[in-house]
Design a protein around this motif. Structure first.
Motif, PDB file in Angstrom:
ATOM      1  N   TRP A  52       0.842  -1.195   0.000  1.00 57.73           N
ATOM      2  CA  TRP A  52       0.000   0.000   0.000  1.00 57.73           C
ATOM      3  C   TRP A  52       0.881   1.251   0.000  1.00 57.73           C
ATOM      4  N   LEU A  53       0.286   2.367  -0.407  1.00 57.98           N
ATOM      5  CA  LEU A  53       0.924   3.657  -0.168  1.00 57.98           C
ATOM      6  C   LEU A  53       0.865   3.913   1.329  1.00 57.98           C
ATOM      7  N   PRO A  54       1.887   4.513   1.923  1.00 56.46           N
ATOM      8  CA  PRO A  54       1.847   4.811   3.356  1.00 56.46           C
ATOM      9  C   PRO A  54       0.694   5.766   3.667  1.00 56.46           C
ATOM     10  N   GLY A  55       0.066   5.557   4.791  1.00 57.02           N
ATOM     11  CA  GLY A  55      -1.016   6.464   5.174  1.00 57.02           C
ATOM     12  C   GLY A  55      -1.850   5.909   6.299  1.00 57.02           C
ATOM     13  N   GLY A  56      -2.914   6.636   6.607  1.00 54.17           N
ATOM     14  CA  GLY A  56      -3.806   6.230   7.683  1.00 54.17           C
ATOM     15  C   GLY A  56      -4.832   7.297   7.952  1.00 54.17           C
ATOM     16  N   GLY A  57      -5.438   7.234   9.100  1.00 53.37           N
ATOM     17  CA  GLY A  57      -6.518   8.139   9.454  1.00 53.37           C
ATOM     18  C   GLY A  57      -6.037   9.508   9.903  1.00 53.37           C
ATOM     19  N   VAL A  58      -6.890  10.499   9.660  1.00 50.42           N
ATOM     20  CA  VAL A  58      -6.651  11.861  10.135  1.00 50.42           C
ATOM     21  C   VAL A  58      -7.206  11.948  11.549  1.00 50.42           C
ATOM     22  N   ASP A  59      -6.371  12.338  12.488  1.00 51.18           N
ATOM     23  CA  ASP A  59      -6.796  12.440  13.884  1.00 51.18           C
ATOM     24  C   ASP A  59      -7.677  13.669  14.103  1.00 51.18           C
ATOM     25  N   ARG A  60      -8.510  13.593  15.120  1.00 47.83           N
ATOM     26  CA  ARG A  60      -9.367  14.721  15.477  1.00 47.83           C
ATOM     27  C   ARG A  60      -8.487  15.948  15.747  1.00 47.83           C
ATOM     28  N   GLY A  61      -8.832  17.081  15.114  1.00 49.87           N
ATOM     29  CA  GLY A  61      -8.091  18.323  15.297  1.00 49.87           C
ATOM     30  C   GLY A  61      -6.850  18.444  14.426  1.00 49.87           C
ATOM     31  N   LEU A 131       5.774  -2.888 -10.036  1.00 49.19           N
ATOM     32  CA  LEU A 131       5.243  -3.081  -8.687  1.00 49.19           C
ATOM     33  C   LEU A 131       5.218  -4.566  -8.336  1.00 49.19           C
ATOM     34  N   PRO A 132       5.280  -4.881  -7.047  1.00 51.01           N
ATOM     35  CA  PRO A 132       5.181  -6.289  -6.655  1.00 51.01           C
ATOM     36  C   PRO A 132       3.813  -6.847  -7.056  1.00 51.01           C
ATOM     37  N   ASP A 133       3.761  -8.146  -7.299  1.00 49.50           N
ATOM     38  CA  ASP A 133       2.513  -8.786  -7.733  1.00 49.50           C
ATOM     39  C   ASP A 133       1.372  -8.554  -6.753  1.00 49.50           C
ATOM     40  N   ASP A 134       1.680  -8.459  -5.469  1.00 51.44           N
ATOM     41  CA  ASP A 134       0.628  -8.290  -4.474  1.00 51.44           C
ATOM     42  C   ASP A 134       0.397  -6.830  -4.070  1.00 51.44           C
ATOM     43  N   ALA A 135       0.776  -5.894  -4.938  1.00 50.62           N
ATOM     44  CA  ALA A 135       0.425  -4.488  -4.678  1.00 50.62           C
ATOM     45  C   ALA A 135      -1.093  -4.375  -4.731  1.00 50.62           C
ATOM     46  N   HIS A 136      -1.682  -3.686  -3.752  1.00 53.62           N
ATOM     47  CA  HIS A 136      -3.134  -3.565  -3.678  1.00 53.62           C
ATOM     48  C   HIS A 136      -3.674  -2.810  -4.888  1.00 53.62           C
ATOM     49  N   ARG A 137      -4.882  -3.142  -5.276  1.00 52.91           N
ATOM     50  CA  ARG A 137      -5.531  -2.503  -6.414  1.00 52.91           C
ATOM     51  C   ARG A 137      -5.530  -0.985  -6.296  1.00 52.91           C
ATOM     52  N   SER A 138      -5.827  -0.455  -5.122  1.00 51.76           N
ATOM     53  CA  SER A 138      -5.871   1.006  -4.959  1.00 51.76           C
ATOM     54  C   SER A 138      -4.484   1.620  -5.155  1.00 51.76           C
ATOM     55  N   THR A 139      -3.445   0.910  -4.753  1.00 51.71           N
ATOM     56  CA  THR A 139      -2.077   1.385  -4.968  1.00 51.71           C
ATOM     57  C   THR A 139      -1.789   1.443  -6.463  1.00 51.71           C
ATOM     58  N   ARG A 140      -2.127   0.388  -7.171  1.00 54.47           N
ATOM     59  CA  ARG A 140      -1.917   0.352  -8.624  1.00 54.47           C
ATOM     60  C   ARG A 140      -2.707   1.464  -9.323  1.00 54.47           C
ATOM     61  N   ASP A 141      -3.955   1.648  -8.909  1.00 54.85           N
ATOM     62  CA  ASP A 141      -4.802   2.680  -9.525  1.00 54.85           C
ATOM     63  C   ASP A 141      -4.234   4.078  -9.318  1.00 54.85           C
ATOM     64  N   ARG A 142      -3.819   4.384  -8.078  1.00 56.33           N
ATOM     65  CA  ARG A 142      -3.299   5.725  -7.806  1.00 56.33           C
ATOM     66  C   ARG A 142      -2.003   5.969  -8.568  1.00 56.33           C
ATOM     67  N   LEU A 143      -1.129   4.982  -8.623  1.00 57.54           N
ATOM     68  CA  LEU A 143       0.138   5.170  -9.331  1.00 57.54           C
ATOM     69  C   LEU A 143      -0.065   5.260 -10.840  1.00 57.54           C
ATOM     70  N   ALA A 144      -1.071   4.557 -11.373  1.00 54.48           N
ATOM     71  CA  ALA A 144      -1.391   4.681 -12.802  1.00 54.48           C
ATOM     72  C   ALA A 144      -1.910   6.089 -13.093  1.00 54.48           C
ATOM     73  N   GLU A 145      -2.649   6.662 -12.157  1.00 52.26           N
ATOM     74  CA  GLU A 145      -3.140   8.038 -12.332  1.00 52.26           C
ATOM     75  C   GLU A 145      -1.982   9.038 -12.299  1.00 52.26           C
ATOM     76  N   ILE A 146      -1.047   8.820 -11.397  1.00 48.55           N
ATOM     77  CA  ILE A 146       0.057   9.771 -11.219  1.00 48.55           C
ATOM     78  C   ILE A 146       1.110   9.622 -12.313  1.00 48.55           C
ATOM     79  N   PHE A 147       1.480   8.387 -12.629  1.00 54.11           N
ATOM     80  CA  PHE A 147       2.598   8.153 -13.557  1.00 54.11           C
ATOM     81  C   PHE A 147       2.177   7.700 -14.940  1.00 54.11           C
ATOM     82  N   GLY A 148       0.970   7.157 -15.059  1.00 56.35           N
ATOM     83  CA  GLY A 148       0.559   6.568 -16.332  1.00 56.35           C
ATOM     84  C   GLY A 148      -0.397   7.398 -17.154  1.00 56.35           C
ATOM     85  N   GLY A 149      -0.732   8.587 -16.661  1.00 57.07           N
ATOM     86  CA  GLY A 149      -1.623   9.448 -17.428  1.00 57.07           C
ATOM     87  C   GLY A 149      -3.083   9.035 -17.394  1.00 57.07           C
TER      88      GLY A 149
END
Length: 156
Positions: A52-61, A131-149
């Motif tokens: 996955w791309l690194p990330g997580g939840g936005v904390d309150r405040g 990308l590794p074969d087990d890269a999550h679909r959302s990771t592949r989608d976001r990187l295709a948007e950023i790098f693949g046009g």
């Protein structure tokens, strides 16, 4: 497969039920950090399958750019040295009703220590076209948007 990954399919519905009672909407961030060789930092959680791309939840405040910087440091040890740039905003209705994910790019960083213990099993740098074969679909989608046009999808 870790014990956390084995029990996650059973514990996640309980987490979602409790979360839904506590808040009507959730907000998360993911961060794209690119090194000098054009590789992207990805993480493998102890409780989710794939990379996955690194990330997580936005904390309150907490504001979203600060959450992106915090999550990047906690999960990978990368310390942003410039403000993150917002790349895209997505609705994550497929996964959790009322969830939204913002994707940020961090263009400058130094390497520090990871502070997230027990959550991240592995970190790694990968070329967007290898990308590794087990890269999550959302990771592949976001990187295709950023790098693949590919046009950015409003859905996560």
């Amino acid at each position: 497969m870790t014990w956390r990954a084995r029990i996650e399919p059973f514990t996640r519905p309980v987490f979602f039920a409790v979360s839904r009672l506590q808040r009507g909407m959730t907000l998360g961030v993911r961060t794209v950090a690119i090194d000098g060789e054009g590789r992207v930092m990805l993480v493998k959680h102890t409780y989710l399958y794939g990379w996955w791309l690194p990330g997580g939840g936005v904390d309150r405040g907490e504001d979203c750019p600060a959450a992106a910087v915090r999550e990047l440091r906690e999960e990978t040890g990368l310390v942003a040295t410039a403000p993150p740039r917002l790349i895209s905003v997505h609705s994550n209705e497929r996964f959790f009703r009322g969830d939204h994910v913002l994707v940020f790019a961090v263009d400058a960083f130094t390497v520090g220590e990871r502070t997230s213990h027990g959550e991240i099993a592995e970190i790694g740098w990968f070329h967007p076209d290898a990308l590794p074969d087990d890269a999550h679909r959302s990771t592949r989608d976001r990187l295709a948007e950023i790098f693949g046009g590919v046009s950015a999808s409003p859905a996560w």
